[in-house]
Scaffold this motif. Sequence first.
Motif, mmCIF file in Angstrom:
data_model
loop_
_atom_site.group_PDB
_atom_site.id
_atom_site.type_symbol
_atom_site.label_atom_id
_atom_site.label_comp_id
_atom_site.label_asym_id
_atom_site.label_seq_id
_atom_site.Cartn_x
_atom_site.Cartn_y
_atom_site.Cartn_z
ATOM 1 N N PHE A 163 0.515 -1.299 -0.141
ATOM 2 C CA PHE A 163 0.004 -0.051 -0.081
ATOM 3 C C PHE A 163 0.890 1.331 -0.238
ATOM 4 N N SER A 164 1.808 1.234 0.847
ATOM 5 C CA SER A 164 2.970 2.439 0.988
ATOM 6 C C SER A 164 3.670 2.666 -0.477
ATOM 7 N N SER A 165 4.037 1.585 -1.029
ATOM 8 C CA SER A 165 4.576 1.752 -2.205
ATOM 9 C C SER A 165 3.876 2.589 -3.299
ATOM 10 N N ALA A 166 2.248 1.979 -3.219
ATOM 11 C CA ALA A 166 1.543 2.692 -4.176
ATOM 12 C C ALA A 166 1.244 4.199 -3.859
ATOM 13 N N ILE A 167 1.377 4.462 -2.497
ATOM 14 C CA ILE A 167 1.050 5.963 -2.274
ATOM 15 C C ILE A 167 2.467 6.459 -2.612
ATOM 16 N N ALA A 168 3.482 6.125 -2.672
ATOM 17 C CA ALA A 168 4.705 6.713 -2.797
ATOM 18 C C ALA A 168 4.730 6.979 -4.776
ATOM 19 N N LEU A 169 4.427 6.060 -5.192
ATOM 20 C CA LEU A 169 4.261 6.103 -6.919
ATOM 21 C C LEU A 169 3.258 7.214 -7.118
ATOM 22 N N TYR A 170 2.138 7.307 -6.378
ATOM 23 C CA TYR A 170 1.195 8.314 -6.804
ATOM 24 C C TYR A 170 1.917 9.647 -6.363
ATOM 25 N N GLY A 171 2.467 9.951 -5.143
ATOM 26 C CA GLY A 171 3.085 11.151 -4.823
ATOM 27 C C GLY A 171 4.169 11.562 -5.997
ATOM 28 N N ILE A 172 5.048 10.530 -6.226
ATOM 29 C CA ILE A 172 5.921 10.785 -7.347
ATOM 30 C C ILE A 172 5.225 11.309 -8.405
ATOM 31 N N SER A 173 4.205 10.803 -8.811
ATOM 32 C CA SER A 173 3.639 11.296 -10.192
ATOM 33 C C SER A 173 3.067 12.501 -10.179
ATOM 34 N N LEU A 174 2.517 12.909 -8.862
ATOM 35 C CA LEU A 174 1.852 14.000 -8.699
ATOM 36 C C LEU A 174 2.966 15.277 -8.835
ATOM 37 N N CYS A 175 4.227 14.827 -8.187
ATOM 38 C CA CYS A 175 5.530 15.631 -8.175
ATOM 39 C C CYS A 175 5.963 15.803 -9.678
ATOM 40 N N TYR A 176 5.996 14.708 -10.557
ATOM 41 C CA TYR A 176 6.327 14.913 -11.726
ATOM 42 C C TYR A 176 5.310 15.775 -12.584
ATOM 43 N N LEU A 217 4.085 15.420 0.203
ATOM 44 C CA LEU A 217 3.656 15.066 1.414
ATOM 45 C C LEU A 217 3.390 13.279 1.348
ATOM 46 N N LEU A 218 2.721 12.976 0.327
ATOM 47 C CA LEU A 218 2.505 11.628 0.132
ATOM 48 C C LEU A 218 3.738 10.902 -0.040
ATOM 49 N N VAL A 219 4.771 11.334 -0.644
ATOM 50 C CA VAL A 219 6.060 10.482 -0.556
ATOM 51 C C VAL A 219 6.686 10.449 1.074
ATOM 52 N N LEU A 220 6.558 11.684 1.690
ATOM 53 C CA LEU A 220 7.162 11.607 2.734
ATOM 54 C C LEU A 220 6.241 10.571 3.768
ATOM 55 N N VAL A 221 5.035 10.563 3.750
ATOM 56 C CA VAL A 221 4.134 9.412 4.254
ATOM 57 C C VAL A 221 4.570 8.102 3.895
ATOM 58 N N SER A 222 4.964 7.828 2.821
ATOM 59 C CA SER A 222 5.269 6.694 2.395
ATOM 60 C C SER A 222 6.699 6.126 2.971
ATOM 61 N N PHE A 223 7.403 7.340 2.917
ATOM 62 C CA PHE A 223 8.784 6.680 3.650
ATOM 63 C C PHE A 223 8.649 6.697 5.121
ATOM 64 N N GLY A 224 7.562 7.430 5.542
ATOM 65 C CA GLY A 224 7.090 7.122 7.060
ATOM 66 C C GLY A 224 6.984 5.840 7.486
ATOM 67 N N PHE A 225 6.276 4.987 6.342
ATOM 68 C CA PHE A 225 5.747 3.699 6.483
ATOM 69 C C PHE A 225 7.098 2.836 6.893
ATOM 70 N N LYS A 226 8.127 3.269 6.116
ATOM 71 C CA LYS A 226 9.488 2.394 6.350
ATOM 72 C C LYS A 226 10.107 2.692 7.828
ATOM 73 N N ALA A 227 9.859 4.066 8.108
ATOM 74 C CA ALA A 227 10.668 4.550 9.391
ATOM 75 C C ALA A 227 9.751 4.321 10.528
ATOM 76 N N SER A 228 8.478 3.549 10.204
ATOM 77 C CA SER A 228 7.422 3.386 11.297
ATOM 78 C C SER A 228 7.325 4.773 12.034
ATOM 79 N N ILE A 229 6.801 5.850 11.130
ATOM 80 C CA ILE A 229 6.304 6.959 11.700
ATOM 81 C C ILE A 229 4.798 6.809 12.040
ATOM 82 N N ALA A 230 4.105 7.208 13.138
ATOM 83 C CA ALA A 230 2.732 7.218 13.444
ATOM 84 C C ALA A 230 2.111 8.105 12.387
ATOM 85 N N PRO A 231 0.921 7.857 12.006
ATOM 86 C CA PRO A 231 -0.289 6.881 12.151
ATOM 87 C C PRO A 231 0.199 5.879 11.193
ATOM 88 N N PHE A 232 1.290 5.474 10.764
ATOM 89 C CA PHE A 232 1.544 4.654 9.989
ATOM 90 C C PHE A 232 2.389 3.484 10.246
#
Lengths: 491, 480
Positions: free
Chosen positions: B165-178, B209-224
């Motif tokens: 799920f977090s990978s999908a969010i990251a991709l979406y964020g990246i596409s928005l940035c692009y 923001l979406l990319v940050l959130v997705s990285f947050g999954f890996k770093a175990s940032i709440a609420p992810f």
Amino acid sequence: MPLLSLIIFLPLAGALIILMMDKEKTKAIQKVGLIFSGLALLASLVLLIDFDPSNSAMQFVEEFSWIPALNVKYLLGADGLSMPLMILTTLLSFISLIASLGIDKRVKEYWFWFLILEVGMLGVFVALDFFLFYVFWEITLVPMYFLIGIWGGPQKEYAATKFFLYTLFGSVFMLLSIIALYFASEPHTLNMLELMAQRDAFFAKGMTFQMLVFLGFYVAFAIKIPMFPFHTWLPLAHVEAPTAVSVILAGVLLKMGGYGILRVNLPMFPQATEAFLPFLIVLAFINIFYGSLCAMAQKDMKRMVAYSSINHMGYAMLGIASMNAIGFNGAVFQMINHGIITGSLFLLVGVIYDRTHTRDIDAFGGLGAKVPLYAGVMTLACMASLGLPGLAGFVSEFLCFLGAFGPWKLWTMLSVSGILITAAFFLRMIQKVFLGPLNEKWSGLTDMNARELVTTIPLAALTVALGVYPKWGLDLMNQTMTSLAQLVTKQ
Amino acid sequence: MQILAYFFPEIWLATGALALLTIDFMKPKARRTMTAAAYLAVAGALICIFCPWWEQGMGILPFVFDDFSLDGLTLGFTLLILTGTLVTIALAQEDETLKPNWGSFLGLLVLASLGCVLLVKARDFVYAFLAIELISISSFILVAFERRELAMIEGALKYFLVGAFSSAIALYGISLCYAATGTTGFGAIAQAAAQAGDARHWLATTGLLLVLVSFGFKASIAPFHFWVPDAYQAAPTPFTAYLSVVPKLAALGVLVALTSATFGLGQAAIHAAGLTKILAVLAVLTMTVGNVSAIHQNDLKRLLAYSSIAQAGYMMIGILAATKLGGSAVLLYGFAYLLMNLGAFACVFWVAKQTDSYDITACDGLAVTHLPFALTFTAFLLSLAGIPPLVGFLGKYLVFASALDVGWAWPVAVAGVLNSVISVYYYLRIAYRMFFVENRTGAAIAAPQGFSVLVLVIVLMLIGTISLGIYPKPLLALVQ
């Protein structure tokens, strides 16, 4: 010779040696502990001889760079404020260790933690770099946690945890204040003396900044003292701790708070101090009045002594709030005397508890004839604590009142009531325990043994000596207190 | 060829991983060879970090490309990742359950580390995403390595679903940035967004923001963070230790790079102020959720899992400061965290090996029977709690200092210190069991064993925790 470092780290050396020893060899462990603590006491007495009381500046300064990237220095020094507290620490630690010879449960750990505790306490009083100060401040927490938690009374675990969390809660705010001061100073420094010289810069940053930083420090120190309403950890910890640890808690750890206020809050934030002064004096009064009333209500002797500590530290705060040299002298002297007197009171309560396994005041009666020696020493300590003229407590309490009367007439007058109540509960205890018909249950009671006499007689002698000839102690701090008073009033 | 020199560690790791998988395929019984090969791969990569210097002298740093960069921060995090991997291999050697698939375990571990090393080097979203996928896919398998119980499968499945799920969010964020800026480089996005109109500006900020959130999954940032306790509990303990340190630090490392590249251009460049506020809220949330949840945990692995969430929260403070001090604070905290957290996990592993239990009651009375061990474990716990003079305190000190330095972030620092008070409670719960509670079961833990790799790891971590706490000069020199 780096005498201060030597004093601080002698107990550490002892602790490390004990850590490597076999835990079965309790006699040897005790010997090592006594030797290293005794050496620290001796070294501190040597320091006392070398100390020049007519000089209010820092003496025996040791300085070298510790963490250059953060401007942290290993900076030690002693003046008329640290010196008496340091002697008090080495003396009470040594005496408490003698009193701990009776402990036979997990001896190795006990002596290890105790010596580490001594390192932390000594460091707090002579560290002049805030980072170093904070490190020593926190080092005292861990051993105390274990000392209360393993060797304490029925509620020991709860008491230990409450003590740790309570004190840590205060000290983290101190940490933030320290960091804030670091960034407020130019060039950035953690050196207390340099920060003191830069105090106008903190004033320039605005009153809010100064008051917030003041409060950060105050919370940490007030919890230690303990000032109302942060006092609730104290009765629990003091009562649950084993005798020798109670001595250290009341005798030394509480002084770290008073020391901090005199060392940091007053000279660094004169404007904020002035703004908070009305609160400080009221809190001092509450401590005196409320502490003594609480003590009066206790049936347990140890609890009573514990609450009387709140009352006595209130006098010291009264002296501090006076903002003049007489009051400061009284405050520091009161802290020293309280250490000596309350230390011996805890030891004496421990003596009777070891024999009877009760501390209930009502459980005794007529012991005066049965254990005359004990009754004598105990009565002396109680009289000193209630402020009988001729004994040490009177001099310092008198000075605190004298200093505070000028600026705070009403509160000082009200505070005198504390003396009355203190006298009432101590006299009531003496009456119930030592006078009247002998409670037959204790007819087999034996008087104090050699070890108990060795721990209490020196303290009793000091009480008399400092009461009859207080100049001896006051000369040591007077010069520093006078210049401190100038520093805080000159803005 | 010169550029290739910067990728020697990665090449070395990739070769090692492939070699390990090959050996596993050809000679599944040759465990000693595999162990040696794994050590060789990681240690070799560690040496390879210094290759560019060897070739071209010291003055070469920082070396910045559009897609990746090799600066002090990258170097520091790479060092962390590889050291963490070495320790993990050592811990894994002690775990008998990993023995049947030893080669694939090591191969995947090295692959995951390869992803981590790439991640901290990445300065472009595409690179970062690929690196994250490499870490994720290896980790999914490794978490599910022991499928003995249903709970383990559940943990692994949760980890997989959340990760995908977090990978999908990251991709979406990246596409928005692009879409907003026409580029995927960290710095380039910030610059392009600064020049673009308001609508695109917002688009880029949302993407970021979406990319940050997705990285947050890996770093175990709440609420992810919901996958953390279950995955940590399910994974084999050595890999739990790895998961709590290495990928987390890698994710935090790339977050440092991302924030300093995008926020560093000032508030006008991108809606940085808004994003930093969001990060500040997330940091406070992460610390609080981690600490408060840890209080009631009775399973040592779960307790440390929540504690590691809280620890990520402290490091977030340095990231949101987005200053030089903040960056080095995170790195220093990373070093401290590596030492004390791996030490704590090694201690838990030690207890579990002796008692076959991860319950907190397994620690009962350890101080009486194993005083040196109890003191060591307590040292790690106190360091995690931030009590001086241990190295954890230094990390906390710098992190809080970076927040106060920024000024507006002081409430975060206040939340941080209050959280460290809370954390002391549950860290001390373990000490409490070891020192205050007597061993009621009577099943005395076996007498202290002689030398083992596990003991060696614990001792090394202890030395680091204490000595770098008292004498942090070399560590600070490295960090700055």
